[in-house]
Scaffold this active site. Sequence first.
Site, PDB file in Angstrom:
ATOM      1  N   ASP A  59       0.823  -1.207   0.000  1.00  0.00           N
ATOM      2  CA  ASP A  59       0.000   0.000   0.000  1.00  0.00           C
ATOM      3  C   ASP A  59       0.863   1.266   0.000  1.00  0.00           C
ATOM      4  OD1 ASP A  59      -2.371   1.441   0.060  1.00  0.00           O
ATOM      5  OD2 ASP A  59      -3.253   0.147   1.589  1.00  0.00           O
TER       6      ASP A  59
ATOM      7  N   ASP B 215     -10.740   1.665  -3.613  1.00  0.00           N
ATOM      8  CA  ASP B 215     -11.288   1.304  -2.305  1.00  0.00           C
ATOM      9  C   ASP B 215     -12.807   1.211  -2.370  1.00  0.00           C
ATOM     10  OD1 ASP B 215      -9.041   0.914  -0.879  1.00  0.00           O
ATOM     11  OD2 ASP B 215      -8.998   2.870   0.092  1.00  0.00           O
TER      12      ASP B 215
HETATM   13  C1  GLA Z   1      -5.802   1.716   2.040  1.00  0.00           C
HETATM   14  C2  GLA Z   1      -6.206   0.578   1.125  1.00  0.00           C
HETATM   15  C3  GLA Z   1      -7.287  -0.250   1.781  1.00  0.00           C
HETATM   16  C4  GLA Z   1      -6.798  -0.771   3.109  1.00  0.00           C
HETATM   17  C5  GLA Z   1      -6.346   0.384   3.983  1.00  0.00           C
HETATM   18  C6  GLA Z   1      -5.693  -0.094   5.256  1.00  0.00           C
HETATM   19  O1  GLA Z   1      -6.798   2.667   2.137  1.00  0.00           O
HETATM   20  O2  GLA Z   1      -6.606   1.063  -0.110  1.00  0.00           O
HETATM   21  O3  GLA Z   1      -7.660  -1.311   0.940  1.00  0.00           O
HETATM   22  O4  GLA Z   1      -5.738  -1.676   2.910  1.00  0.00           O
HETATM   23  O5  GLA Z   1      -5.427   1.225   3.316  1.00  0.00           O
HETATM   24  O6  GLA Z   1      -5.313   0.932   6.056  1.00  0.00           O
END
Ligand code: GLA
Length: 731
Positions: free
Chosen positions: A452, A518
């Site tokens: 990430d 997301d």
């Molecule tokens: C980001 C990612 C999510 C999740 C969060 C965790 O926003 O896109 O899918 O993994 O971080 O903090």
Amino acid sequence: MPAPRRVRFAADGVALVLELPEGSLPRVVHWGRDTGDLTDVDLTALGRVTSAPNAANGLDEPHRVAVLPEAWSGWTGTPGLAGHRLGRAWSPRFRPDQTASVVTTEGLGGSARVHATDVDAGLGLDLEIEMLPSGVVRLRAEVTNLEDAPYVVDGLHLALPVPGHADEVLDLAGRWAKERVPQRGPFRVGSHLREGRHGRTGADAVTVLLAGEAGFDFDRGEVWGLHVGFSGNHRSIAERVHTGERLLLGGELLLPGEVVLGGGESYVSPFVYASYGDGLDASAGRFHQLLRARESHPATPRPVVMNVWEAVYFDHELDTLRALADHAAEVGVERFVLDDGWFAGRRDDTAGLGDWSVSEAVWGGGRFGQLVEHVSALGMEFGLWFEPEMVSPDSDLAREHPEWMLQVPGRLPAPFRHQQVLDLTHDGAFRHVRDRMVALVREYGIRFVKWDHNRDLVDAGSTRTLRAGVHEQTLAAYRLMAEIRQACPELEIESCSSGGARVDLGILEHTDRVWASDCIDAHERQQIQRWTAQLLPPELVGSHVGAPEAHTTGRRLDLDFRAATALFGHFGIEWDLGAASQQERRELAAWIEFYKEHRELIHTGRVVRRSSEGGALWLHGAVAPDRTRALYSVTLLERPVTWPVARVRLAGLADDVVYRITPAGPALGEHTPDPKVLPAWWTPDGADLPGAVLSRVGVDVPALLPDHTALILVTRVDGTDDEAATERSGT
Ligand code: GLA
């Protein structure tokens, strides 16, 4: 000046004709639909019929613009190389040192490499221009400082011309949880400039900048698309100048003083990719072909994923997660991914990034190992979330090494999700992350890392150099991925960045899939995935079934629609299955079985996209490369003005092959639509028709409710499918 040498590269219906003058940089004579073989005489004549006229009150000797445009030629648009030596050497004129090295591979493209020098400016240039077997054109340049005095590179753009009938421009915009929204307009005089200054690719990234014939669509109209394969700051420009040239340009966006070359040092630009097509699908298809031809392209069936993020968020607890793993295995999941919250002081998003060791408080006493063992015993791979390039100010790492956070002297960048960026160009920082990750991957047999990257790199300087740090940081992140993969060859990596903010061909040199967004609301995902497909094939795009009520939008959608949407990607689940009913889990299991049965087709097939009923009805399809099979989804996204007569044309089939079309998908069990809303052919036997009819006349579809999907399976009746052929002939 002797007449310039001209070469033609051709692959898969696309041609690139280059002019390689002795005294200046290569120029593109034609990029677009293939012309067929051209003799030297033809090439000379082509050069003559496409050379710029000498206009009144204009250049006495007009020049075709070069792949790296230069002002000496009279060019008044964006320059290819912008830079200087404290004000000197500001307008280069590169001359090739020797004849270009040209390789042509019949029908599979070719390449031209040119080494050029500007003796007065003290600069060297290496240009690579390739046409790959997919028909994609790829360009890259390297500039070298040949003097001792430093040379500042302000920017390097590479350019390809598009013809005068490319009258419209389309590119993508977006934001967090709503990535890759198309925007379109006329190709106006001036620059349509898209700058990415997020220090990452960006949720609003242009992704592909396209120019095309007026009214171009998925299936028609010539289009020329450009993509900058870089995960840091970048620029894409559609430029139309007063003298008539239209160009697509791309390159890295360099911050002030970010790249200063000492004597003998070089700057290498990212690859700029360009894909021509008759219609958007054809242009996208070339990118897919290019990616699928890579040695590193995932070769194994894409496993069904359970990612626990929207199921538990930071609420990590062994028994809950064990139970979730049980449910996951039961419905057919093959890879279980533990998301954020497993390490050190990471109980919410305000602390802990950088301290990459299993949390004693939550997972101590061997509980972490027990979860991993439980997952493995259920026959699933184990995956883990990391955010390697980041650091929380509230972490041991930041307390020990505040100088490892990207910053400008005297201040830290504005907090963003309570975190800062770890400057990976500090050797110690790089080694810390690499060694911790490799150790954990080895200790727990981790097969998948969700990598990430949750903040922008703004105001991001290095304490090591006191300069802007995005360029070096981006390269260091690539290096980090490469070294970890080298140490752990079994490992797959997903590129995630606040959802879909790191989707580009640079990151895909080091990763195996992207997290597209997301937002897993299927209604939104239809759009996000449809346009992510302009660059990436579905097997590289993570696509999950969420809870009945989408967490990011509050929209309630039924399981069939959620699953049918996730089907056309790398399928997964992100839903607390413990909270789902038994019936829902049964239905989900049936969808997973359906995905497993068809993933090979979806992940190797040609992507086709269409819409009808004023854009309310969307068709998405995967057509097998040999065109013996296809799977289509038909989705109603809005209630159209006229209804229920709606027809879709099943694109991509072979005209003279007879196919059987049947309704498909597990939805046919419990959720058979009301017979009153079905067209006559919507029966298990379907209908048999030649591809020419299916793709030109089309077929009527069920009168769907909004946010519902119908699936259509198409299989060849004659030839390869012997049983069906026999049946059809009545023997
Ligand atoms: C980001 C990612 C999510 C999740 C969060 C965790 O926003 O896109 O899918 O993994 O971080 O903090």
